[in-house]
Design a protein around this motif. Structure first.
Motif, short mmCIF file in Angstrom:
data_model
loop_
_atom_site.label_atom_id
_atom_site.label_comp_id
_atom_site.label_asym_id
_atom_site.label_seq_id
_atom_site.Cartn_x
_atom_site.Cartn_y
_atom_site.Cartn_z
N UNK A 288 -44.06 -73.23 30.35
CA UNK A 288 -43.40 -74.47 29.90
C UNK A 288 -44.32 -75.36 29.09
N UNK A 289 -45.64 -75.14 29.13
CA UNK A 289 -46.57 -75.90 28.28
C UNK A 289 -46.12 -75.73 26.83
N UNK A 290 -46.08 -76.86 26.08
CA UNK A 290 -45.50 -76.83 24.73
C UNK A 290 -46.13 -75.79 23.83
N UNK A 291 -47.46 -75.76 23.80
CA UNK A 291 -48.18 -74.97 22.79
C UNK A 291 -49.43 -74.30 23.36
N UNK A 292 -49.81 -73.22 22.72
CA UNK A 292 -51.13 -72.62 22.94
C UNK A 292 -51.75 -72.36 21.58
N UNK A 293 -53.05 -72.55 21.50
CA UNK A 293 -53.71 -72.38 20.21
C UNK A 293 -53.55 -70.96 19.71
N UNK A 294 -53.30 -70.87 18.42
CA UNK A 294 -53.03 -69.58 17.77
C UNK A 294 -54.35 -68.93 17.33
N UNK A 295 -54.97 -68.21 18.26
CA UNK A 295 -56.25 -67.57 17.96
C UNK A 295 -56.08 -66.34 17.07
N UNK A 296 -54.84 -65.94 16.85
CA UNK A 296 -54.57 -64.78 16.01
C UNK A 296 -54.87 -65.07 14.52
N UNK A 297 -54.60 -66.30 14.11
CA UNK A 297 -54.76 -66.66 12.70
C UNK A 297 -56.12 -67.29 12.40
N UNK A 298 -56.83 -67.74 13.43
CA UNK A 298 -58.03 -68.56 13.24
C UNK A 298 -59.29 -67.72 13.01
N UNK A 299 -60.34 -68.43 12.66
CA UNK A 299 -61.70 -67.90 12.69
C UNK A 299 -61.97 -66.88 11.56
N UNK A 300 -63.19 -66.35 11.58
CA UNK A 300 -63.67 -65.53 10.47
C UNK A 300 -63.03 -64.14 10.42
N UNK A 301 -62.33 -63.74 11.49
CA UNK A 301 -61.68 -62.43 11.44
C UNK A 301 -60.19 -62.52 11.73
N UNK A 302 -59.64 -63.73 11.68
CA UNK A 302 -58.21 -63.90 11.92
C UNK A 302 -57.38 -63.67 10.67
N UNK A 303 -56.07 -63.83 10.82
CA UNK A 303 -55.14 -63.52 9.73
C UNK A 303 -55.45 -64.32 8.46
N UNK A 304 -55.79 -65.60 8.60
CA UNK A 304 -56.02 -66.43 7.41
C UNK A 304 -57.21 -65.91 6.60
N UNK A 305 -58.32 -65.66 7.29
CA UNK A 305 -59.51 -65.16 6.58
C UNK A 305 -59.27 -63.78 6.00
N UNK A 306 -58.60 -62.92 6.76
CA UNK A 306 -58.31 -61.57 6.25
C UNK A 306 -57.47 -61.66 4.99
N UNK A 307 -56.48 -62.54 5.01
CA UNK A 307 -55.62 -62.68 3.84
C UNK A 307 -56.43 -63.12 2.62
N UNK A 308 -57.39 -63.99 2.83
CA UNK A 308 -58.16 -64.54 1.70
C UNK A 308 -59.30 -63.65 1.24
N UNK A 309 -59.87 -62.87 2.17
CA UNK A 309 -61.12 -62.18 1.79
C UNK A 309 -61.10 -60.68 1.96
N UNK A 310 -60.14 -60.12 2.69
CA UNK A 310 -60.12 -58.67 2.88
C UNK A 310 -59.17 -58.05 1.88
N UNK A 311 -59.37 -56.78 1.60
CA UNK A 311 -58.48 -56.07 0.67
C UNK A 311 -57.51 -55.18 1.44
N UNK A 312 -56.59 -54.62 0.69
CA UNK A 312 -55.68 -53.64 1.28
C UNK A 312 -54.37 -54.25 1.74
N UNK A 313 -53.39 -53.38 1.88
CA UNK A 313 -52.03 -53.82 2.18
C UNK A 313 -51.94 -54.61 3.49
#
Ligand SMILES: [Ca+2]
Ligand SMILES: [Ca+2]
Length: 538
Positions: A288-313
């Motif tokens: 029931x806690x509203x939110x949990x931090x999205x560690x999937x997208x964060x940090x140097x190996x998360x989705x955001x960094x991969x999208x910006x700096x890694x290659x491939x589909x």
């Protein structure tokens, strides 16, 4: 100015007509700046949050340690950027600089100021429509907390052969004491006794025992103390460690916390730190806690960094859009009204500028990849100016770079064990004057979010007909209204995207971001997106 009488009304009508005319010209892309559109900030828990480490933020009294008065004097800075929520890292008395080991849960650390300062901070936040949440560390106390020192004294005085009793010393039951050496790296000996206590993080942070009803009562009392003051909720530290990694027991503790807090204040907002992958932390939404931090997208190996700096589909813009849908579904599988809590950097992670190799375009583009996500988006202080900081924790919590004059008013020294940090981008004062700075890009990103309530609250779907790997094309639907977000994440190429107005029912570009300042344009059904840009269509 007030217009009176018939003549006034006619003038008003003419004026209104002119406004509509100009507005519709702007809508056709004839030069009106999207930034002048109205914001529609809704007073709910889908906010844009700014995380502040008080110690290093802004000093008010010249001791070069940040404090609450210092935060108050920067509220206009925070509010002007578009944030409508603040998360303060721990402010309660503590022997450490970071204050994640608390000695008194109902007071303000004197280094940071007084309870009166805190009350004023709340008042000033209220005036600006900012919801203030504070860090609440439930997993452990300081080893100097009176509960713990009293329990240890009791064990030290215990007669040979006598079993400890919570009736004699209630605090004994507050912690996880065991008799005899458990040979575990997370247990520490109590003085010269036969007793050991659990300290999952360190010997200075004894873990509490959530099986103890009296301890839970103490925490209820503490939570109601802050909520009754007007705090908007809590950031819950280390929720994965309440009972080791036992998800169902941890969820039970969080269910108790949530029920209690929402009973006191149904509008309170809570976000938990369950530092793990999506498949684990999504399960915590069942509490029931509203939110949990999205560690999937964060940090140097998360989705955001991969999208910006890694290659491939699998690291393409398409993959980013798919990940947005995946995380939404994972949360909703556990609770229909769960609120994602995207963030990119926090006080435990390296600052992005370093691992994005000080590439200003990438640093800018990381802002919309985080802040335009659905949910409650969090930004760590200093990320909006591309600050430096990696390696030891102290480096990640360096002084907010307000001014290039380290002696300027408000500047702090940072934690004692911090290594000297060299910021590669100019200070906040300079960036605020530059419409092409990282700061201005962040501000535009938050403005876009505030102008379009669907961005934070909308249900995400992918536009599957757009197959260019560099393009993320999504819709967001909230309250029956649908908008479209089209991202060009090619580092080099301008892209054209054709999207039928008739099919999708949009009429115009209502705002856009473009790292090089080049325009996004719409001609017929064809959208032209410069490299690293995002357009919002409505
Ligand atoms: Ca100070
Ligand atoms: Ca624990």
């Amino acid at each position: 100015m007030r217009l009176a009488g018939k003549r006034g009304k006619r003038m008003l009508a003419v004026l209104l007509f002119c406004v509509l005319l100009v507005g519709s010209l702007g809508a056709c892309g004839k030069g009106e700046d999207w930034r002048s559109r109205e914001v529609q900030v809704i007073d709910d828990n889908y906010r844009t949050w700014y995380e502040i480490f008080v110690y290093s933020f802004n000093d008010s009294d010249g001791d070069r340690i940040g404090d609450l008065q210092g935060v108050i004097s920067k509220l206009d800075y925070v509010s002007d950027m578009g944030f409508n929520g603040i998360w303060l890292m721990p402010i309660m008395p503590s022997p450490s600089y970071h204050k994640y080991d608390v000695t008194d849960y109902k007071a303000i650390d004197p280094l940071y100021g007084s309870m009166e300062d805190f009350d004023r901070l709340l008042e000033e936040c209220n005036k600006r429509g900012i919801k203030l949440i504070i860090d609440l560390v439930l997993n452990h106390t300081s080893s100097e907390h009176p509960w713990f020192t009293t329990a240890c004294e009791y064990l030290g005085q215990l007669e040979e052969g006598k079993e400890p009793s919570a009736e004699e010393c209630p605090y004994y039951a507050y912690y996880n004491f065991v008799k005899g050496d458990p040979s575990s790296p997370t247990y520490y000996r109590v003085g010269n006794t036969d007793y050991y206590y659990e300290g999952a993080f360190s010997d200075r942070m004894p873990d509490v025992n959530f099986d103890c009803e009296a301890l839970r009562k103490e925490f209820e009392d503490i939570m109601s103390f802050w909520l009754n003051k007007g705090v908007g909720g809590f950031r819950l530290d280390a929720v994965k460690h309440f009972y080791g990694d036992d998800t169902s027991k941890n969820v039970e503790v969080l269910t108790w916390v949530n029920d209690y807090v929402k009973f006191i204040d149904p509008n309170a907002y809570m976000v938990g730190e369950c530092w793990d992958g999506m498949n684990v932390y999504a399960q915590y939404y069942a509490s029931g806690i509203d939110s949990f931090f999205n560690f999937e997208f964060a940090d140097s190996s998360g989705v955001i960094t991969k999208t910006l700096t890694y290659n491939g589909e699998s690291n393409s813009a398409q993959a980013y859009a798919k990940a947005l849908v995946r995380i939404q579904n994972a949360i909703r599988d556990n609770r229909e009204d769960g609120i994602d809590a995207p963030f990119f950097v926090n006080h435990d992670l390296s600052r992005a500028a370093g691992y994005l190799r000080y590439d200003e375009r990438k640093i800018k583009m990381s802002a919309p990849l985080n802040v335009l996500m659905s949910g409650s988006a969090f930004v760590y202080y200093g990320e909006e100016i591309g600050m430096t900081g990696s390696g030891r924790d102290e480096n990640k919590r360096a002084p907010m770079y307000w001014s290039d004059d380290s002696q300027a008013k408000g500047m702090t020294d940072g934690p004692a064990d911090m290594e000297p940090q060299e910021n590669r981008f100019v200070c906040a004062k300079e960036q605020m004057k530059d419409e092409n700075s990282i700061y201005s890009f962040y501000k535009d990103t938050i403005l876009l979010r505030n102008q379009n309530p669907e961005i934070a609250r909308g249900t995400v779907a992918r536009l599957e007909e757009i197959t260019d790997l560099d393009i993320a094309a999504i819709s967001k639907t909230y309250n029956g209204s649908t908008i479209y977000l089209i991202y060009n994440l090619s580092e080099t190429d301008k892209k054209e995207v054709t999207l039928s107005r008739e099919q999708y029912g949009y009429t115009e570009i209502v705002g856009y971001l473009s790292v090089d300042g080049e325009k996004v344009t719409l001609s017929g059904d064809t959208l032209t997106l410069p490299s690293y840009s995002v357009a919002v269509l409505r």
